[in-house]
Design a protein around this motif. Structure first.
Motif, short mmCIF file in Angstrom:
data_model
loop_
_atom_site.label_atom_id
_atom_site.label_comp_id
_atom_site.label_asym_id
_atom_site.label_seq_id
_atom_site.Cartn_x
_atom_site.Cartn_y
_atom_site.Cartn_z
N ALA A 57 0.83 -1.20 0.00
CA ALA A 57 0.00 0.00 0.00
C ALA A 57 0.86 1.26 0.00
O ALA A 57 2.05 1.23 0.33
CB ALA A 57 -0.91 -0.01 1.23
N LYS A 118 -8.52 8.82 4.82
CA LYS A 118 -9.40 8.96 3.65
C LYS A 118 -9.13 10.25 2.88
O LYS A 118 -9.17 10.27 1.65
CB LYS A 118 -10.86 8.91 4.09
CG LYS A 118 -11.83 9.06 2.90
CD LYS A 118 -13.24 8.77 3.24
CE LYS A 118 -14.15 8.95 2.02
NZ LYS A 118 -13.79 8.05 0.91
N ARG A 291 -3.83 -0.22 3.06
CA ARG A 291 -4.60 -0.41 1.82
C ARG A 291 -6.00 0.18 1.86
O ARG A 291 -6.63 0.33 0.83
CB ARG A 291 -4.65 -1.90 1.46
CG ARG A 291 -5.30 -2.80 2.48
CD ARG A 291 -5.13 -4.26 2.08
NE ARG A 291 -3.73 -4.65 2.17
CZ ARG A 291 -3.25 -5.81 1.69
NH1 ARG A 291 -4.07 -6.65 1.07
NH2 ARG A 291 -1.99 -6.12 1.82
N ASN A 292 -6.49 0.51 3.05
CA ASN A 292 -7.79 1.20 3.15
C ASN A 292 -7.85 1.96 4.47
O ASN A 292 -7.11 1.64 5.42
CB ASN A 292 -8.96 0.22 2.99
CG ASN A 292 -9.02 -0.83 4.08
OD1 ASN A 292 -9.24 -0.52 5.24
ND2 ASN A 292 -8.82 -2.09 3.69
N ARG A 295 -8.49 -0.01 7.94
CA ARG A 295 -7.37 -0.82 8.43
C ARG A 295 -6.45 0.01 9.33
O ARG A 295 -6.12 -0.39 10.45
CB ARG A 295 -6.60 -1.36 7.22
CG ARG A 295 -5.57 -2.43 7.55
CD ARG A 295 -4.88 -2.88 6.26
NE ARG A 295 -3.83 -3.83 6.53
CZ ARG A 295 -3.96 -5.15 6.41
NH1 ARG A 295 -5.13 -5.65 6.05
NH2 ARG A 295 -2.94 -5.96 6.65
N GLU A 439 -17.62 4.04 5.40
CA GLU A 439 -16.33 3.38 5.19
C GLU A 439 -16.17 2.16 6.09
O GLU A 439 -15.63 1.13 5.67
CB GLU A 439 -15.18 4.37 5.47
CG GLU A 439 -15.09 5.51 4.48
CD GLU A 439 -14.66 5.06 3.10
OE1 GLU A 439 -13.60 4.40 2.99
OE2 GLU A 439 -15.38 5.36 2.12
N LYS A 442 -18.09 -0.70 4.71
CA LYS A 442 -17.49 -1.16 3.46
C LYS A 442 -16.29 -2.08 3.70
O LYS A 442 -16.11 -3.08 2.99
CB LYS A 442 -17.06 0.05 2.62
CG LYS A 442 -16.45 -0.31 1.27
CD LYS A 442 -16.12 0.95 0.48
CE LYS A 442 -15.51 0.61 -0.88
NZ LYS A 442 -15.17 1.84 -1.65
N TYR A 443 -15.46 -1.75 4.71
CA TYR A 443 -14.19 -2.46 4.86
C TYR A 443 -14.05 -3.32 6.12
O TYR A 443 -13.14 -4.15 6.19
CB TYR A 443 -13.03 -1.45 4.86
CG TYR A 443 -12.81 -0.77 3.53
CD1 TYR A 443 -12.30 -1.47 2.44
CD2 TYR A 443 -13.11 0.59 3.37
CE1 TYR A 443 -12.10 -0.84 1.22
CE2 TYR A 443 -12.90 1.22 2.16
CZ TYR A 443 -12.40 0.51 1.08
OH TYR A 443 -12.19 1.13 -0.13
N LYS A 450 -8.47 -3.35 -1.12
CA LYS A 450 -7.68 -2.15 -1.39
C LYS A 450 -8.58 -1.01 -1.87
O LYS A 450 -9.40 -1.18 -2.76
CB LYS A 450 -6.61 -2.44 -2.43
CG LYS A 450 -5.60 -1.30 -2.59
CD LYS A 450 -4.43 -1.71 -3.46
CE LYS A 450 -3.41 -0.59 -3.57
NZ LYS A 450 -2.25 -0.97 -4.40
N ASP A 451 -8.40 0.15 -1.26
CA ASP A 451 -9.12 1.35 -1.69
C ASP A 451 -8.42 1.89 -2.93
O ASP A 451 -7.26 2.30 -2.88
CB ASP A 451 -9.09 2.39 -0.57
CG ASP A 451 -9.90 3.65 -0.90
OD1 ASP A 451 -10.45 3.71 -2.02
OD2 ASP A 451 -9.96 4.56 -0.06
N GLU A 452 -9.12 1.86 -4.04
CA GLU A 452 -8.52 2.26 -5.32
C GLU A 452 -8.66 3.76 -5.60
O GLU A 452 -8.25 4.23 -6.66
CB GLU A 452 -9.17 1.48 -6.47
CG GLU A 452 -9.01 -0.04 -6.38
CD GLU A 452 -7.56 -0.49 -6.54
OE1 GLU A 452 -6.73 0.33 -6.98
OE2 GLU A 452 -7.26 -1.66 -6.22
N THR A 453 -9.22 4.51 -4.66
CA THR A 453 -9.37 5.95 -4.86
C THR A 453 -7.98 6.60 -4.97
O THR A 453 -7.16 6.44 -4.05
CB THR A 453 -10.12 6.60 -3.68
OG1 THR A 453 -11.36 5.92 -3.50
CG2 THR A 453 -10.38 8.07 -3.96
#
Length: 460
Positions: A57, A118, A291-292, A295, A439, A442-443, A450-453
Motif C-alpha cells: 500500500a 481517507k 490499503r484502506n 485498516r 467506510e 465497506k471495509y 484495497k481502496d482504489e481511490t
C-alpha cells in the motif's frame, strides 16, 4: 501588566477546559461508539494488524511505525504523574473514570484516524500529508477552520510537546542524578535535532524501538509493585469502583471525594493522556502504508487502548494498592501526582527509583519526537514547506532553554491551544460521521480490500 496577562490566561484555561469541553469530548466518544457499532469489539483484530506490514500500500512508514509515533506523543508523563494527580485530587474513584474515558475514546481515535487517511494527500516529492486540516478542507470545504486547527496545533507543539517534557526530564535528572538542568536542555536539543531533521521516517524508526522498550520497562516495574501489593489488588479494585460513585474513606487514608470530583479529574486526566479527539495522532496515521482507511484506523485506535486502558489502569492500581498497603503515605498532605508515584516506586528496593527515572525520561523524550512531527505537518499546512526549517530550529531552541524557564504559564497556554485544536477536530469527526459509518461498513469485514481511490497530489 504581567500579572494581568497571567490572570487572563488562567481564566481562559478554566473556561476552555470547563465541564462543557469534558462533556463534549466524552459525548463524542459515546456517540462514535454507537455510530461505529461498538468498534471496540475489534480491538483484538486491531492489535494483530498493528504488527502486520502492509508494504503493497501507499504510505511513508509502516502501520506500526505510524502507531508508535502516535504512542510516543500520547504515552508521556501524564501516564505516570497525571494519574497520581487525579487520585490525589479526585480520590481513587478517578481511576475508573479515567479508564472508562479510554474505553469509549477508542471509538473517537478510530474515527479521527479514518478520515485522516481517507482525505490525505501526497506532495510532489512523495510525502504523505493528512490530519484534521485536510479532512476539514477536503471533506467539509472548511478551509478557514482547517487553518485554525493547523495554527493551534503548530504552536501547541512547543508547549505540551517540547517545553514541558524537556523540563520534566531536566527535573528528574537533577533531583536523582544531580545533573545541571542547563546541560540536560542542550543534550536533549542535540538528540532531538539528530532525529527530526530526518523527517517522519527517521522519527518513526526511533519510535519503533523506543516506545516498546519504554512501555515494557515501565509495565514490568508496575507488575513488580503489584506483586509486592498482591493482597491489596482486589480491595483496591473494589475501592476504585465504590469511590467512583460515593464519598467515604478506605484503608490507607484514601478518601472518596464524590462522583463529581472523581469524574472531573478522572475524565480530564484520561482525555489529556490519550489525546482521543484532539486530532494529533491522526496526523501520524495519515503517513502509514495501508490499503484502506479502516485498516489504519483500527491500528490507530489501539493507541488509546495501550495508553489509557492498560498503562493508566496499571498506574492507578499501583498507586491505590501502595496507599492502602502503606498507611505512612499521608494522602491528606499530597496533591502532587509525582510525589505519590515516587513513593509507590520506592517499594522496589534500589531499582524502583531507577525504573521511575528511566520511565519519565523515555516517556518525555518520545513525546518530544512525536509532537515535533505533528507540529511540522501543521506548520507546513499554513506556512508551506519553507516554514519547516525555521520551525525545527525554533523547536530545538525551545528544548534547549526549557529547563531554565518558568513553565506554569507555558503549560497553561499549551492547555488552551490543545482545547482549541480539539474543537475543529471534533467538528470534522461529528460532521463526517456518516462517511465514517459508510467506510466502516465497506471495509470492516474486508480488511484486505484495497481502496482504489487515487490520492490527490498537491503542489507543496
Amino acid at each position: 501588566m504581567i500579572n494581568t496577562i497571567a490572570n487572563f490566561i488562567n481564566r481562559l484555561d478554566s473556561l476552555v477546559w470547563g465541564w462543557w469541553m469534558i462533556l463534549l469530548l466524552l459525548g463524542t466518544h459515546i456517540f462514535m461508539t454507537i455510530r461505529t457499532g461498538v468498534i471496540q469489539r475489534k480491538i483484538g483484530t486491531a492489535i494483530r494488524l498493528s504488527v502486520t506490514k502492509d508494504t503493497e500500500a501507499e504510505g511513508e512508514v509502516s502501520q506500526f511505525g505510524a502507531l508508535t509515533t502516535a504512542l510516543a506523543s500520547t504515552i508521556g508523563t501524564g501516564n505516570i504523574i497525571g494519574v497520581g494527580t487525579a487520585i490525589a485530587l479526585g480520590g481513587p474513584g478517578a481511576v475508573l473514570w479515567c479508564w472508562l474515558t479510554g474505553v469509549f475514546g477508542i471509538a473517537t481515535k478510530y474515527s479521527e484516524s479514518l478520515i485522516a487517511v481517507k482525505y490525505r494527500v501526497k506532495t510532489k516529492d512523495g510525502r504523505m500529508q493528512g490530519g484534521a486540516m485536510y479532512a476539514l478542507e477536503r471533506g467539509l470545504h472548511m478551509k478557514w477552520l482547517a487553518l485554525l486547527f493547523a495554527f493551534f496545533g503548530g504552536f501547541a507543539s512547543f508547549g505540551i510537546g517540547c517545553a514541558t517534557q524537556v523540563n520534566a526530564i531536566a527535573t528528574v535528572c537533577n533531583e536523582n542524578l544531580n545533573i545541571p538542568p542547563a546541560f540536560i536542555g542542550i543534550a536533549v536539543a542535540a538528540l532531538t535535532a539528530l532525529v527530526i531533521f530526518g523527517g517522519i521516517k527517521s522519527i518513526a524508526t526511533v519510535c519503533e524501538k523506543l516506545v516498546p522498550f519504554m512501555a515494557f520497562f515501565y509495565v514490568i516495574g508496575c507488575l513488580v509493585i503489584l506483586g509486592i501489593n498482591y493482597d491489596f489488588i482486589i480491595p483496591a479494585v473494589k475501592t476504585i469502583c465504590n469511590m467512583a460513585f460515593t464519598p467515604g474513606a478506605a484503608a490507607g487514608g484514601l478518601v472518596g471525594r464524590g462522583i463529581m470530583m472523581a469524574m472531573q479529574y478522572g475524565i480530564a486526566r484520561g482525555l489529556f493522556s490519550n489525546e482521543s479527539g484532539m486530532g494529533s495522532a491522526p496526523i501520524a496515521a495519515a503517513a502509514a502504508q495501508t490499503r484502506n482507511p479502516v485498516r489504519q484506523a483500527l491500528v490507530s485506535s489501539t493507541g488509546t487502548f495501550w495508553d489509557t486502558v492498560v498503562v493508566c489502569l496499571m498506574t492507578g492500581l499501583v498507586l491505590v494498592t501502595s496507599i492502602m498497603k502503606n498507611p505512612s503515605i499521608d494522602m491528606g498532605n499530597i496533591t502532587d501526582g509525582g510525589v505519590l508515584t515516587t513513593l509507590a516506586f520506592q517499594q522496589i528496593p534500589i531499582l524502583g527509583p531507577v525504573i521511575l527515572v528511566v520511565g519519565i525520561i523515555s516517556f518525555a523524550y518520545s513525546t518530544v519526537l512525536g509532537w515535533a512531527y505533528y507540529g511540522e505537518r501543521c506548520v507546513e499546512y499554513f506556512a508551506g514547506k519553507k516554514g519547516l526549517i525555521p520551525y525545527r530550529v525554533l523547536y530545538i531552541a525551545v528544548a534547549a532553554i526549557a529547563p531554565i524557564i518558568s513553565l506554569n504559564l507555558v503549560w497553561t497556554v499549551a492547555d488552551i491551544l490543545n482545547a482549541l485544536m480539539a474543537l475543529p477536530n471534533l467538528v470534522a469527526v461529528l460532521l463526517l460521521s456518516n462517511v465514517i459509518v459508510k467506510e466502516t461498513r465497506k471495509y470492516i469485514d474486508h480488511l484486505d480490500a484495497k481502496d482504489e481511490t487515487p490520492i490527490e497530489i498537491i503542489n507543496k
